[in-house]
Design a protein around this motif. Structure first.
Motif, PDB file in Angstrom:
ATOM      1  N   VAL A 132      -5.932   1.440  13.281  1.00 45.57           N
ATOM      2  CA  VAL A 132      -5.199   1.063  12.201  1.00 45.57           C
ATOM      3  C   VAL A 132      -5.933   0.708  10.940  1.00 45.57           C
ATOM      4  O   VAL A 132      -6.539  -0.426  11.010  1.00 45.57           O
ATOM      5  N   THR A 133      -5.976   1.730   9.916  1.00 49.15           N
ATOM      6  CA  THR A 133      -7.013   1.533   8.883  1.00 49.15           C
ATOM      7  C   THR A 133      -6.195   0.846   7.888  1.00 49.15           C
ATOM      8  O   THR A 133      -5.072   0.992   7.411  1.00 49.15           O
ATOM      9  N   PRO A 134      -6.880   0.078   6.981  1.00 49.36           N
ATOM     10  CA  PRO A 134      -6.336  -0.355   5.771  1.00 49.36           C
ATOM     11  C   PRO A 134      -5.925   0.529   4.649  1.00 49.36           C
ATOM     12  O   PRO A 134      -4.689   0.568   4.239  1.00 49.36           O
ATOM     13  N   ALA A 135      -6.370   1.786   5.003  1.00 53.31           N
ATOM     14  CA  ALA A 135      -5.879   2.865   3.869  1.00 53.31           C
ATOM     15  C   ALA A 135      -4.651   3.601   4.585  1.00 53.31           C
ATOM     16  O   ALA A 135      -3.668   3.849   3.643  1.00 53.31           O
ATOM     17  N   HIS A 136      -4.456   3.494   5.902  1.00 53.45           N
ATOM     18  CA  HIS A 136      -3.300   3.988   6.664  1.00 53.45           C
ATOM     19  C   HIS A 136      -1.977   2.956   6.068  1.00 53.45           C
ATOM     20  O   HIS A 136      -1.018   3.552   5.888  1.00 53.45           O
ATOM     21  N   VAL A 137      -2.376   1.664   6.238  1.00 55.32           N
ATOM     22  CA  VAL A 137      -1.334   0.555   6.224  1.00 55.32           C
ATOM     23  C   VAL A 137      -0.945   0.762   4.460  1.00 55.32           C
ATOM     24  O   VAL A 137       0.099   0.678   4.236  1.00 55.32           O
ATOM     25  N   ALA A 138      -1.781   0.970   3.508  1.00 54.93           N
ATOM     26  CA  ALA A 138      -1.600   1.164   2.155  1.00 54.93           C
ATOM     27  C   ALA A 138      -0.757   2.404   2.075  1.00 54.93           C
ATOM     28  O   ALA A 138       0.193   2.365   1.105  1.00 54.93           O
ATOM     29  N   GLN A 139      -1.139   3.312   2.690  1.00 59.39           N
ATOM     30  CA  GLN A 139       0.040   4.688   2.442  1.00 59.39           C
ATOM     31  C   GLN A 139       1.616   4.370   3.314  1.00 59.39           C
ATOM     32  O   GLN A 139       2.461   4.878   2.483  1.00 59.39           O
ATOM     33  N   LEU A 140       1.488   3.417   4.133  1.00 62.28           N
ATOM     34  CA  LEU A 140       2.773   3.223   4.781  1.00 62.28           C
ATOM     35  C   LEU A 140       3.483   2.418   3.536  1.00 62.28           C
ATOM     36  O   LEU A 140       4.791   2.564   3.363  1.00 62.28           O
ATOM     37  N   ALA A 141       2.833   1.414   2.840  1.00 65.39           N
ATOM     38  CA  ALA A 141       3.432   0.605   2.003  1.00 65.39           C
ATOM     39  C   ALA A 141       3.673   1.305   0.760  1.00 65.39           C
ATOM     40  O   ALA A 141       4.938   1.294   0.291  1.00 65.39           O
ATOM     41  N   ARG A 142       3.126   2.539   0.319  1.00 66.32           N
ATOM     42  CA  ARG A 142       3.507   3.198  -0.641  1.00 66.32           C
ATOM     43  C   ARG A 142       4.702   4.150  -0.539  1.00 66.32           C
ATOM     44  O   ARG A 142       5.507   4.379  -1.316  1.00 66.32           O
ATOM     45  N   SER A 143       4.735   4.535   0.768  1.00 64.27           N
ATOM     46  CA  SER A 143       5.717   5.474   1.052  1.00 64.27           C
ATOM     47  C   SER A 143       6.886   4.765   0.985  1.00 64.27           C
ATOM     48  O   SER A 143       8.176   5.235   0.572  1.00 64.27           O
ATOM     49  N   TYR A 144       6.973   3.134   1.476  1.00 68.85           N
ATOM     50  CA  TYR A 144       8.174   2.439   1.523  1.00 68.85           C
ATOM     51  C   TYR A 144       8.619   2.223   0.016  1.00 68.85           C
ATOM     52  O   TYR A 144       9.965   2.281  -0.365  1.00 68.85           O
ATOM     53  N   PHE A 153      12.328   2.869  -1.561  1.00 70.29           N
ATOM     54  CA  PHE A 153      13.255   1.962  -1.863  1.00 70.29           C
ATOM     55  C   PHE A 153      13.087   1.190  -3.273  1.00 70.29           C
ATOM     56  O   PHE A 153      13.684   0.150  -3.569  1.00 70.29           O
ATOM     57  N   GLY A 154      11.907   1.708  -3.962  1.00 74.31           N
ATOM     58  CA  GLY A 154      11.723   0.990  -5.360  1.00 74.31           C
ATOM     59  C   GLY A 154      11.048  -0.368  -5.337  1.00 74.31           C
ATOM     60  O   GLY A 154      11.067  -0.745  -6.397  1.00 74.31           O
ATOM     61  N   THR A 155      10.404  -0.741  -4.262  1.00 71.53           N
ATOM     62  CA  THR A 155       9.991  -1.838  -4.241  1.00 71.53           C
ATOM     63  C   THR A 155       8.862  -2.364  -2.789  1.00 71.53           C
ATOM     64  O   THR A 155       9.212  -1.529  -1.858  1.00 71.53           O
ATOM     65  N   PRO A 156       7.790  -2.821  -3.069  1.00 78.27           N
ATOM     66  CA  PRO A 156       6.870  -2.801  -2.030  1.00 78.27           C
ATOM     67  C   PRO A 156       7.437  -3.833  -0.788  1.00 78.27           C
ATOM     68  O   PRO A 156       8.258  -4.653  -0.998  1.00 78.27           O
ATOM     69  N   PRO A 157       7.072  -3.571   0.343  1.00 80.54           N
ATOM     70  CA  PRO A 157       7.666  -4.167   1.342  1.00 80.54           C
ATOM     71  C   PRO A 157       6.684  -5.556   1.512  1.00 80.54           C
ATOM     72  O   PRO A 157       5.839  -5.756   1.161  1.00 80.54           O
ATOM     73  N   ASP A 158       7.582  -6.554   1.937  1.00 81.38           N
ATOM     74  CA  ASP A 158       7.095  -7.965   2.115  1.00 81.38           C
ATOM     75  C   ASP A 158       6.361  -7.716   3.428  1.00 81.38           C
ATOM     76  O   ASP A 158       6.185  -6.647   3.896  1.00 81.38           O
ATOM     77  N   ALA A 159       6.000  -9.009   3.939  1.00 80.07           N
ATOM     78  CA  ALA A 159       4.843  -9.003   5.089  1.00 80.07           C
ATOM     79  C   ALA A 159       5.656  -8.534   6.179  1.00 80.07           C
ATOM     80  O   ALA A 159       5.097  -7.947   7.237  1.00 80.07           O
TER      81      ALA A 159
END
Length: 276
Positions: free
Chosen positions: A34-46, A50-56
């Protein structure tokens, strides 16, 4: 010891073993990084959805869901479930088509380009002919098609001059008897692509003619007026012309890109019989 061939053999074998384990670790189907870049991609898709970044907590759940999907995907590939699957095949084909299109987007056309395109495809933008007409309907009864046509011919001979409508002279029709400013597509939608639909735009105006066959039966036709197709100026349909030009350019670019891909393949048609 350094001069012993056995020692050299052991050291070489150990190095090869370690290199193989390192390669296996990096390429192991059961190892997921699980790379930081992939986590960032998941957050961007969310955020896009939904119009807002995901919380932790939400982000962690996204990661766990993604891990679950990746595990199922890798296990499925290990079992070769992706082979000979039409849904997987269509999805891969679709993604490759999107990739080709994104890499070969056409340039914005100039006014000269649009004018040339319009001149070459002017009939595409012409407003269709319109007709106002009335009809008398004759259903096909027990006597068959010929009897219904004969009744229509007899009624045509008895219509007095100056009569422009006369539904009572025929049989009840399930729709309208009089139509105003109908286009060819509208007539075909109601009467089918039939002799009657064609006659609405070819029969003489100002008098009764027929009989003409439709999907319902036989008709006598009175065309009150008919407008010829009109060709609008380029300025009136500029956006349509631009859209069609870009689509045409995209189609040609896609075809050229596919030709480059196709040249890499050798196609053996085992389904075709050898020529005698």
């Amino acid at each position: 010891m350094l001069r012993e061939p056995l020692f050299h053999f052991v050291i070489l074998g150990l190095l090869l073993f370690l290199a193989g384990r390192a390669y296996q670790t990096r390429t192991d189907v059961y190892r997921i990084e699980v790379t930081p870049a992939h986590v960032a991609q998941l957050a961007r898709s969310y955020a896009l959805q939904f119009g807002t970044p995901p919380d932790a907590a939400t982000l962690e759940q996204l990661i766990q869901d993604d891990l679950r999907d990746e595990m199922l995907f890798r296990q499925g590939r290990a079992l070769k479930l992706d082979q000979d699957d039409e849904i997987v095949r269509r999805r891969v084909v679709q993604k490759e088509q999107f990739l080709i299109q994104n890499l070969h987007a056409p340039a914005e056309p100039t006014e000269t380009d649009l004018a040339a395109w319009y001149a070459a495809h002017v009939d595409r933008y012409a407003a269709p002919s319109r007709a106002g007409f009335s009809h008398i309907y004759f259903a096909v009864g027990p006597g068959g098609d010929a009897a219904a046509r004969a009744r229509a011919q007899g009624a045509l001979a008895r219509i007095p001059a100056g009569v422009t409508r006369g539904p009572e002279r025929g049989d009840p029709f399930p729709d309208l008897y009089d139509f105003s400013a109908f286009e060819p597509e509208q007539v075909e939608r109601l009467f089918g692509r039939t002799e009657f639909a064609q006659a609405v735009f070819t029969a003489p105006t100002g008098r009764w003619s027929g009989p003409f066959r439709s999907a319902y039966g036989w008709h006598l036709l009175y065309v009150a007026a008919r407008d010829a197709p009109t060709r609008p100026p380029l300025a009136a349909v500029r956006e349509r012309v631009r859209s069609d030009y870009l689509q045409g350019a995209q189609d040609r670019a896609n075809a050229a890109a596919f030709e480059q891909i196709a040249r890499r393949f050798t196609v053996v048609r085992a389904d075709r019989k050898a020529a005698p």
